[in-house]
Design a protein around this motif. Structure first.
Motif, PDB file in Angstrom:
ATOM      1  N   ARG A 300       9.913  -8.644   5.120  1.00 40.96           N
ATOM      2  CA  ARG A 300       8.804  -7.755   5.462  1.00 40.96           C
ATOM      3  C   ARG A 300       7.526  -8.262   4.804  1.00 40.96           C
ATOM      4  O   ARG A 300       7.566  -8.869   3.729  1.00 40.96           O
ATOM      5  CB  ARG A 300       9.104  -6.331   4.989  1.00 40.96           C
ATOM      6  N   VAL A 301       6.399  -8.022   5.474  1.00 42.25           N
ATOM      7  CA  VAL A 301       5.088  -8.415   4.968  1.00 42.25           C
ATOM      8  C   VAL A 301       4.263  -7.156   4.721  1.00 42.25           C
ATOM      9  O   VAL A 301       4.159  -6.292   5.597  1.00 42.25           O
ATOM     10  CB  VAL A 301       4.360  -9.345   5.963  1.00 42.25           C
ATOM     11  N   PHE A 302       3.683  -7.051   3.517  1.00 39.15           N
ATOM     12  CA  PHE A 302       2.827  -5.932   3.135  1.00 39.15           C
ATOM     13  C   PHE A 302       1.406  -6.429   2.885  1.00 39.15           C
ATOM     14  O   PHE A 302       1.216  -7.551   2.431  1.00 39.15           O
ATOM     15  CB  PHE A 302       3.332  -5.265   1.844  1.00 39.15           C
ATOM     16  N   GLU A 303       0.434  -5.569   3.161  1.00 36.98           N
ATOM     17  CA  GLU A 303      -0.940  -5.896   2.792  1.00 36.98           C
ATOM     18  C   GLU A 303      -1.083  -5.798   1.274  1.00 36.98           C
ATOM     19  O   GLU A 303      -0.349  -5.072   0.602  1.00 36.98           O
ATOM     20  CB  GLU A 303      -1.925  -4.941   3.478  1.00 36.98           C
ATOM     21  N   LEU A 304      -2.067  -6.538   0.739  1.00 38.21           N
ATOM     22  CA  LEU A 304      -2.246  -6.597  -0.713  1.00 38.21           C
ATOM     23  C   LEU A 304      -2.425  -5.205  -1.321  1.00 38.21           C
ATOM     24  O   LEU A 304      -1.857  -4.900  -2.374  1.00 38.21           O
ATOM     25  CB  LEU A 304      -3.460  -7.472  -1.040  1.00 38.21           C
ATOM     26  N   ALA A 305      -3.180  -4.343  -0.650  1.00 30.33           N
ATOM     27  CA  ALA A 305      -3.426  -3.003  -1.186  1.00 30.33           C
ATOM     28  C   ALA A 305      -2.167  -2.147  -1.213  1.00 30.33           C
ATOM     29  O   ALA A 305      -2.121  -1.128  -1.918  1.00 30.33           O
ATOM     30  CB  ALA A 305      -4.518  -2.314  -0.368  1.00 30.33           C
ATOM     31  N   ASP A 306      -1.134  -2.541  -0.463  1.00 32.27           N
ATOM     32  CA  ASP A 306       0.130  -1.788  -0.419  1.00 32.27           C
ATOM     33  C   ASP A 306       1.181  -2.391  -1.342  1.00 32.27           C
ATOM     34  O   ASP A 306       2.386  -2.198  -1.130  1.00 32.27           O
ATOM     35  CB  ASP A 306       0.666  -1.756   1.011  1.00 32.27           C
ATOM     36  N   VAL A 307       0.743  -3.089  -2.370  1.00 29.67           N
ATOM     37  CA  VAL A 307       1.683  -3.791  -3.248  1.00 29.67           C
ATOM     38  C   VAL A 307       2.662  -2.828  -3.924  1.00 29.67           C
ATOM     39  O   VAL A 307       3.832  -3.176  -4.141  1.00 29.67           O
ATOM     40  CB  VAL A 307       0.909  -4.632  -4.295  1.00 29.67           C
ATOM     41  N   ALA A 308       2.230  -1.611  -4.257  1.00 27.97           N
ATOM     42  CA  ALA A 308       3.146  -0.654  -4.891  1.00 27.97           C
ATOM     43  C   ALA A 308       4.305  -0.319  -3.947  1.00 27.97           C
ATOM     44  O   ALA A 308       5.463  -0.199  -4.378  1.00 27.97           O
ATOM     45  CB  ALA A 308       2.399   0.609  -5.301  1.00 27.97           C
ATOM     46  N   LYS A 309       4.018  -0.172  -2.652  1.00 28.05           N
ATOM     47  CA  LYS A 309       5.078   0.070  -1.671  1.00 28.05           C
ATOM     48  C   LYS A 309       6.022  -1.128  -1.581  1.00 28.05           C
ATOM     49  O   LYS A 309       7.241  -0.972  -1.434  1.00 28.05           O
ATOM     50  CB  LYS A 309       4.472   0.372  -0.300  1.00 28.05           C
ATOM     51  N   ALA A 310       5.439  -2.325  -1.668  1.00 25.50           N
ATOM     52  CA  ALA A 310       6.265  -3.538  -1.633  1.00 25.50           C
ATOM     53  C   ALA A 310       7.195  -3.595  -2.842  1.00 25.50           C
ATOM     54  O   ALA A 310       8.368  -3.970  -2.724  1.00 25.50           O
ATOM     55  CB  ALA A 310       5.371  -4.773  -1.587  1.00 25.50           C
ATOM     56  N   HIS A 311       6.696  -3.217  -4.018  1.00 24.28           N
ATOM     57  CA  HIS A 311       7.536  -3.195  -5.213  1.00 24.28           C
ATOM     58  C   HIS A 311       8.653  -2.168  -5.078  1.00 24.28           C
ATOM     59  O   HIS A 311       9.804  -2.427  -5.466  1.00 24.28           O
ATOM     60  CB  HIS A 311       6.685  -2.887  -6.441  1.00 24.28           C
ATOM     61  N   ASP A 312       8.318  -0.996  -4.541  1.00 22.96           N
ATOM     62  CA  ASP A 312       9.346   0.032  -4.341  1.00 22.96           C
ATOM     63  C   ASP A 312      10.429  -0.474  -3.390  1.00 22.96           C
ATOM     64  O   ASP A 312      11.622  -0.209  -3.590  1.00 22.96           O
ATOM     65  CB  ASP A 312       8.721   1.311  -3.789  1.00 22.96           C
ATOM     66  N   TYR A 313      10.008  -1.200  -2.363  1.00 22.59           N
ATOM     67  CA  TYR A 313      10.960  -1.719  -1.391  1.00 22.59           C
ATOM     68  C   TYR A 313      11.886  -2.743  -2.043  1.00 22.59           C
ATOM     69  O   TYR A 313      13.103  -2.724  -1.818  1.00 22.59           O
ATOM     70  CB  TYR A 313      10.201  -2.323  -0.212  1.00 22.59           C
ATOM     71  N   MET A 314      11.330  -3.614  -2.872  1.00 24.82           N
ATOM     72  CA  MET A 314      12.184  -4.576  -3.579  1.00 24.82           C
ATOM     73  C   MET A 314      13.143  -3.854  -4.505  1.00 24.82           C
ATOM     74  O   MET A 314      14.327  -4.188  -4.579  1.00 24.82           O
ATOM     75  CB  MET A 314      11.349  -5.583  -4.365  1.00 24.82           C
ATOM     76  N   GLN A 315      12.658  -2.845  -5.216  1.00 28.85           N
ATOM     77  CA  GLN A 315      13.492  -2.112  -6.154  1.00 28.85           C
ATOM     78  C   GLN A 315      14.643  -1.412  -5.440  1.00 28.85           C
ATOM     79  O   GLN A 315      15.741  -1.259  -5.995  1.00 28.85           O
ATOM     80  CB  GLN A 315      12.650  -1.082  -6.909  1.00 28.85           C
ATOM     81  N   SER A 316      14.447  -1.039  -4.190  1.00 27.36           N
ATOM     82  CA  SER A 316      15.492  -0.338  -3.433  1.00 27.36           C
ATOM     83  C   SER A 316      16.675  -1.247  -3.114  1.00 27.36           C
ATOM     84  O   SER A 316      17.786  -0.764  -2.869  1.00 27.36           O
ATOM     85  CB  SER A 316      14.911   0.205  -2.123  1.00 27.36           C
ATOM     86  N   GLY A 317      16.444  -2.561  -3.079  1.00 28.64           N
ATOM     87  CA  GLY A 317      17.509  -3.499  -2.755  1.00 28.64           C
ATOM     88  C   GLY A 317      17.856  -3.565  -1.287  1.00 28.64           C
ATOM     89  O   GLY A 317      18.846  -4.188  -0.904  1.00 28.64           O
ATOM     90  N   ALA A 318      17.024  -2.970  -0.433  1.00 26.44           N
ATOM     91  CA  ALA A 318      17.326  -2.933   1.001  1.00 26.44           C
ATOM     92  C   ALA A 318      16.962  -4.230   1.714  1.00 26.44           C
ATOM     93  O   ALA A 318      17.398  -4.452   2.840  1.00 26.44           O
ATOM     94  CB  ALA A 318      16.586  -1.774   1.659  1.00 26.44           C
ATOM     95  N   HIS A 319      16.173  -5.074   1.075  1.00 28.84           N
ATOM     96  CA  HIS A 319      15.637  -6.243   1.759  1.00 28.84           C
ATOM     97  C   HIS A 319      16.678  -7.351   1.917  1.00 28.84           C
ATOM     98  O   HIS A 319      17.650  -7.443   1.163  1.00 28.84           O
ATOM     99  CB  HIS A 319      14.422  -6.790   1.008  1.00 28.84           C
ATOM    100  N   MET A 320      16.406  -8.214   2.904  1.00 31.08           N
ATOM    101  CA  MET A 320      17.217  -9.401   3.163  1.00 31.08           C
ATOM    102  C   MET A 320      16.254 -10.588   3.206  1.00 31.08           C
ATOM    103  O   MET A 320      15.512 -10.759   4.166  1.00 31.08           O
ATOM    104  CB  MET A 320      17.961  -9.256   4.494  1.00 31.08           C
ATOM    105  N   GLY A 321      16.229 -11.375   2.154  1.00 28.04           N
ATOM    106  CA  GLY A 321      15.278 -12.469   2.058  1.00 28.04           C
ATOM    107  C   GLY A 321      14.061 -12.059   1.234  1.00 28.04           C
ATOM    108  O   GLY A 321      14.140 -11.211   0.346  1.00 28.04           O
TER     109      GLY A 321
END
Length: 327
Positions: A300-321
């Motif tokens: 997934r690609v996030f905009e720079l201003a949405d970095v907190a959402k990107a961190h939450d997504y990584m912390q969730s462990g749902a990502h692949m890659g």
């Protein structure tokens, strides 16, 4: 000359994130200034944000260890690059920004046909896999390799790299969907560690005492299982301990099987060491990236201003890659 920059700053009081601005000077000798098109997110960034992984004294305090983009300016003595060239790089911090600095020795070309987002997924994972599986563990063609955390950015590239270099690769992941995707990437078998004991599953598959190289970012209760599965003269390399730094371990297999137990972090190594890794990657792995045999997996690609959402997504462990930021 100074260059206006937007970057992500950490609030020291509550560790929240915000967009900030400053100026960046021209690159020093041996450095390249990059106009950032995309930046990779790594678990080390989350640790730095939490105050658990402070950057080295000579590093940028801004998060972000890898970027892709175009060359904006060259420091004295830089050769082989021109302003406007597409580039990806391992930074010494500072990647969560629209401009970043990287040492020339940690800069790499963008493989043919790869997007900027795909290129930003490469540097940290490529160097981590190369150093730990091929330099530290000295994997040889025909050896059996077990990679934990196969669905991570490191894992998805590691499965492909080890397979392409002649390894018989096995891996673990946290869902059946991820396991199927990893087998499609080249893993001989992928084991869902949430629904089965991977040690038992490996043993039933005839792999007990036969795994030559293990790359582990889990630690914790996986430590004993790794020792039990490793082949005589096996090499076990740790790059993180997500499941915990402490475990009660019976080390008898270490002696009986003459195992090598080692570990590393990439950031603590010298520019010279990382330069050697980049040179070896260009020789051995880049031809496979250029012809599409190895491809980074971007979740997934996030905009720079949405970095907190990107961190939450990584912390969730749902990502692949990899998870990518776009300034």
């Amino acid at each position: 000359m100074s260059h206006p920059r937007r970057y992500i700053d950490i609030n020291p009081e509550d560790r929240s994130l915000k967009v900030a601005t400053d100026t960046l000077a021209d690159p020093a000798p041996g450095q390249i200034l990059i106009k950032v098109a995309a930046a990779g997110i790594n678990r080390a960034d989350l640790l730095q944000r939490a105050g658990l992984y402070p950057p080295p004294e000579d590093a940028s305090p801004i998060m972000g260890l890898e970027v892709s983009g175009t060359v904006l300016a060259l420091g004295d003595g830089v050769e082989g690059w021109q302003v406007g060239d597409p580039i990806c790089a391992l930074t010494h911090g500072g990647g969560y920004a629209d401009l970043a600095i990287a040492p020339q020795g940690q800069c790499l070309p963008i493989p043919g046909g790869l997007s900027m987002e795909g290129a930003a997924a490469l540097p940290e994972a490529l160097l981590t896999v190369w150093h730990n599986i091929f330099q530290r563990a000295a994997m040889q063609p025909g050896e059996k390799v077990l990679i934990h955390g196969g669905a991570s950015g490191i894992g998805t590239l590691g499965v492909q790299m080890a397979s392409a270099m002649g390894g018989e690769v096995y891996t673990t992941a946290g869902s059946d969907e991820k396991c199927a995707a990893l087998e499609a990437l080249g893993a001989r078998r992928a084991f869902n560690y949430k629904t089965q004991d991977f040690e038992t599953a490996c043993s039933e598959a005839g792999l007990r005492d036969r795994i030559n190289v293990i790359l582990d970012l889990a630690g914790g209760d996986f430590i004993q299982k790794n020792l039990n599965l490793a082949a005589p003269e096996g090499r076990i390399v740790y790059i993180a301990f997500i499941r915990g730094f402490k475990a009660e371990v019976n080390f008898a297999p270490l002696l009986l099987k003459r195992l090598t137990l080692t570990g590393s972090t990439l950031r603590a190594q010298s520019f010279a060491q990382k330069t050697v890794m980049c040179e070896e990657l260009r020789q051995h792995i880049y031809p496979l990236l250029d012809n599409g045999s190895i491809k980074p997996v971007v979740d997934r690609v996030f905009e720079l201003a949405d970095v907190a959402k990107a961190h939450d997504y990584m912390q969730s462990g749902a990502h692949m890659g990899k998870i990518i930021l776009r300034p």
